[in-house]
Design a protein around this motif. Sequence first.
Motif, mmCIF file in Angstrom:
data_model
loop_
_atom_site.group_PDB
_atom_site.id
_atom_site.type_symbol
_atom_site.label_atom_id
_atom_site.label_comp_id
_atom_site.label_asym_id
_atom_site.label_seq_id
_atom_site.Cartn_x
_atom_site.Cartn_y
_atom_site.Cartn_z
ATOM 1 N N THR A 144 8.471 -12.800 -8.811
ATOM 2 C CA THR A 144 8.781 -14.527 -8.139
ATOM 3 C C THR A 144 7.742 -14.803 -7.158
ATOM 4 N N THR A 145 7.139 -15.966 -7.350
ATOM 5 C CA THR A 145 6.442 -16.901 -6.500
ATOM 6 C C THR A 145 5.002 -15.803 -5.879
ATOM 7 N N SER A 146 4.611 -14.957 -6.596
ATOM 8 C CA SER A 146 3.277 -14.304 -6.467
ATOM 9 C C SER A 146 2.216 -15.252 -5.965
ATOM 10 N N HIS A 147 1.782 -15.213 -5.132
ATOM 11 C CA HIS A 147 1.153 -16.366 -4.336
ATOM 12 C C HIS A 147 -0.233 -15.908 -3.853
ATOM 13 N N ARG A 148 -0.427 -14.898 -2.788
ATOM 14 C CA ARG A 148 -1.860 -14.451 -2.203
ATOM 15 C C ARG A 148 -2.185 -13.089 -2.565
ATOM 16 N N ALA A 165 1.174 -10.921 -1.804
ATOM 17 C CA ALA A 165 2.232 -11.700 -1.083
ATOM 18 C C ALA A 165 2.764 -12.962 -1.456
ATOM 19 N N PRO A 166 4.023 -12.861 -2.327
ATOM 20 C CA PRO A 166 4.819 -13.980 -2.656
ATOM 21 C C PRO A 166 5.083 -14.933 -1.652
ATOM 22 N N LEU A 167 5.183 -16.191 -2.119
ATOM 23 C CA LEU A 167 5.507 -17.345 -1.126
ATOM 24 C C LEU A 167 6.953 -17.245 -0.436
ATOM 25 N N THR A 168 7.753 -16.817 -1.174
ATOM 26 C CA THR A 168 9.338 -16.853 -0.623
ATOM 27 C C THR A 168 9.831 -15.883 -1.439
ATOM 28 N N GLY A 169 11.226 -15.509 -1.034
ATOM 29 C CA GLY A 169 12.194 -14.801 -1.841
ATOM 30 C C GLY A 169 12.568 -15.402 -3.067
ATOM 31 N N ALA A 170 13.202 -14.318 -3.868
ATOM 32 C CA ALA A 170 13.711 -14.845 -5.108
ATOM 33 C C ALA A 170 14.680 -15.694 -5.154
ATOM 34 N N SER A 171 15.656 -15.719 -4.205
ATOM 35 C CA SER A 171 16.605 -16.856 -4.027
ATOM 36 C C SER A 171 16.428 -17.925 -3.096
ATOM 37 N N VAL A 181 11.048 -12.219 2.401
ATOM 38 C CA VAL A 181 9.994 -12.331 1.595
ATOM 39 C C VAL A 181 9.392 -10.962 1.145
ATOM 40 N N PRO A 182 9.261 -10.572 0.067
ATOM 41 C CA PRO A 182 8.430 -9.467 0.014
ATOM 42 C C PRO A 182 7.218 -9.293 -0.112
ATOM 43 N N LEU A 183 6.645 -8.187 0.360
ATOM 44 C CA LEU A 183 5.163 -7.864 0.594
ATOM 45 C C LEU A 183 4.944 -6.527 -0.176
ATOM 46 N N VAL A 184 4.202 -6.474 -1.312
ATOM 47 C CA VAL A 184 4.101 -5.330 -2.034
ATOM 48 C C VAL A 184 2.408 -5.013 -2.380
ATOM 49 N N PHE A 185 2.159 -3.987 -3.094
ATOM 50 C CA PHE A 185 0.975 -3.462 -3.415
ATOM 51 C C PHE A 185 0.735 -2.844 -4.619
ATOM 52 N N TYR A 186 -0.440 -2.608 -5.142
ATOM 53 C CA TYR A 186 -0.816 -2.012 -6.429
ATOM 54 C C TYR A 186 -1.669 -1.091 -6.544
ATOM 55 N N THR A 195 6.394 -1.052 -2.481
ATOM 56 C CA THR A 195 6.858 -2.039 -1.724
ATOM 57 C C THR A 195 5.998 -1.815 -0.032
ATOM 58 N N ILE A 196 5.555 -2.782 0.576
ATOM 59 C CA ILE A 196 5.035 -2.754 1.928
ATOM 60 C C ILE A 196 6.420 -3.123 2.873
ATOM 61 N N GLY A 197 7.022 -4.038 2.656
ATOM 62 C CA GLY A 197 8.111 -4.547 3.469
ATOM 63 C C GLY A 197 8.814 -5.875 3.054
ATOM 64 N N ASP A 198 10.084 -6.252 3.635
ATOM 65 C CA ASP A 198 10.472 -7.455 3.489
ATOM 66 C C ASP A 198 11.235 -8.000 4.348
ATOM 67 N N ALA A 199 10.497 -7.872 5.657
ATOM 68 C CA ALA A 199 10.933 -8.347 6.921
ATOM 69 C C ALA A 199 10.643 -9.855 7.206
ATOM 70 N N ASN A 200 9.607 -10.342 6.616
ATOM 71 C CA ASN A 200 9.137 -11.799 7.176
ATOM 72 C C ASN A 200 10.197 -12.640 6.370
ATOM 73 N N GLU A 201 10.303 -13.781 7.138
ATOM 74 C CA GLU A 201 11.345 -14.815 6.636
ATOM 75 C C GLU A 201 10.858 -16.139 6.105
ATOM 76 N N GLY A 202 11.506 -16.610 5.352
ATOM 77 C CA GLY A 202 11.185 -18.055 4.799
ATOM 78 C C GLY A 202 9.854 -18.123 3.911
ATOM 79 N N VAL A 203 9.014 -18.831 4.298
ATOM 80 C CA VAL A 203 7.823 -18.834 3.490
ATOM 81 C C VAL A 203 6.622 -17.967 4.012
ATOM 82 N N GLN A 204 6.048 -17.446 3.089
ATOM 83 C CA GLN A 204 5.066 -16.638 3.609
ATOM 84 C C GLN A 204 3.759 -16.895 2.742
#
Length: 383
Positions: A144-148, A165-171, A181-186, A195-204
């Motif tokens: 959801t919201t895959s962005h960067r 780096a998605p823009l926001t969390g799914a909810s 907000v999740p941050l991931v890699f492939y 998963t890299i982490g999900d500590a960032n808040e709001g809009v990433q």
Amino acid sequence: MPISVSSQRIQHIPRSRFYLAKLCWALFLALVARAELRPHPVANDLKGGYQVVAADVNHDGKPDLIAVASGQRELVWYENPAWQRHVIAGNLKGMINAAYLDDQIVLASAFASDAKRSMGIVSLLTPNGDPARPWNIREIDRLTTSHRLRWADIDGSGKKVLINAPLTGASAEPPDYRGRVPLVFYRPGNWNRETIGDANEGVQHGLFITDWDGDGRDDILTGSFSGIDLYRWSGGKWNRTAIAKGSTAPCPKCGTSDITVGKLRKERFLAAIEPWHGNEVAVYRRNGKRWTRTVIDDSLVQGHTIIAVDLDNDGRDEIVAGYRGNGGSVLIYHAGAHDVWSKTVLDTSIPANACAVADLNGDGRPDLACIGGAFLKWYENPR
């Protein structure tokens, strides 16, 4: 041609006139150094131009330009130097970001800022022989919201992974977009999400890849409602370090939107657009263990892109920022003494969503390419 002044002649100038001549000479050199970049049109018929990627798509030694336009169905690239248009893939919707590496493009599409309406499709595109013909495409993930999207060599092996780096969390819901907000890699090949982490808040909104420690491994800077944060891969795990909080206004006018790293000779600095889609260009310089924030401009309208590049080859990076509101502009900031930055308006005819740096005419100097609305332009650097 280099310009020189005879020191013998200067010795005969009276002291007051000597200092006046010296000042005029310094001003003249500054004007020469800041000679305007020359704009060249590439396209004027895009719909929602959002991102430009410079890459040698056809391997002829010249960087081409890949244009991601959210309002159209075709992903296209323009061939340097005549800028002939080629279609990479069609029947796409809501394209938002692409990353190119070694004859492959990873594309984020089906994007919406409202998470409930954003499928966040991540696709892999590879050429089918001739890169001027349509490419093969296959879906590798939905987030959801895959962005960067950016490539990074996180372990120094030379094998890059793809950061998403998605823009926001799914909810998350407007206007506050509360939640992590999740941050991931492939890893290319299996393309499994890690998963890299999900500590960032709001809009990433911001994602910048840099070798922060100078250890040969890429690290990740993010800009979000949490501010500027650094992610480093070490010992088989990710570590997060808070760098700065960004704008301290109440959310959603908090934190950091876009982020870049520059140099003033040997000194590193950070530059950011703040807050999210904000009006401020902020510069961060190291002061002991802290980063001191200075706002050098607060006149942007929906600021959306920022990069650092040494355009005049003086060892000090300029800051290039773009905004898309009120008709849009591309701005260049030049470093002076005591944290004083002067501003040059490069272009007021493009609602700049993104800019990229590349030597587009092969003269050894960095040029710019910027995209927004209907326009894609490149700016020739004469310095």
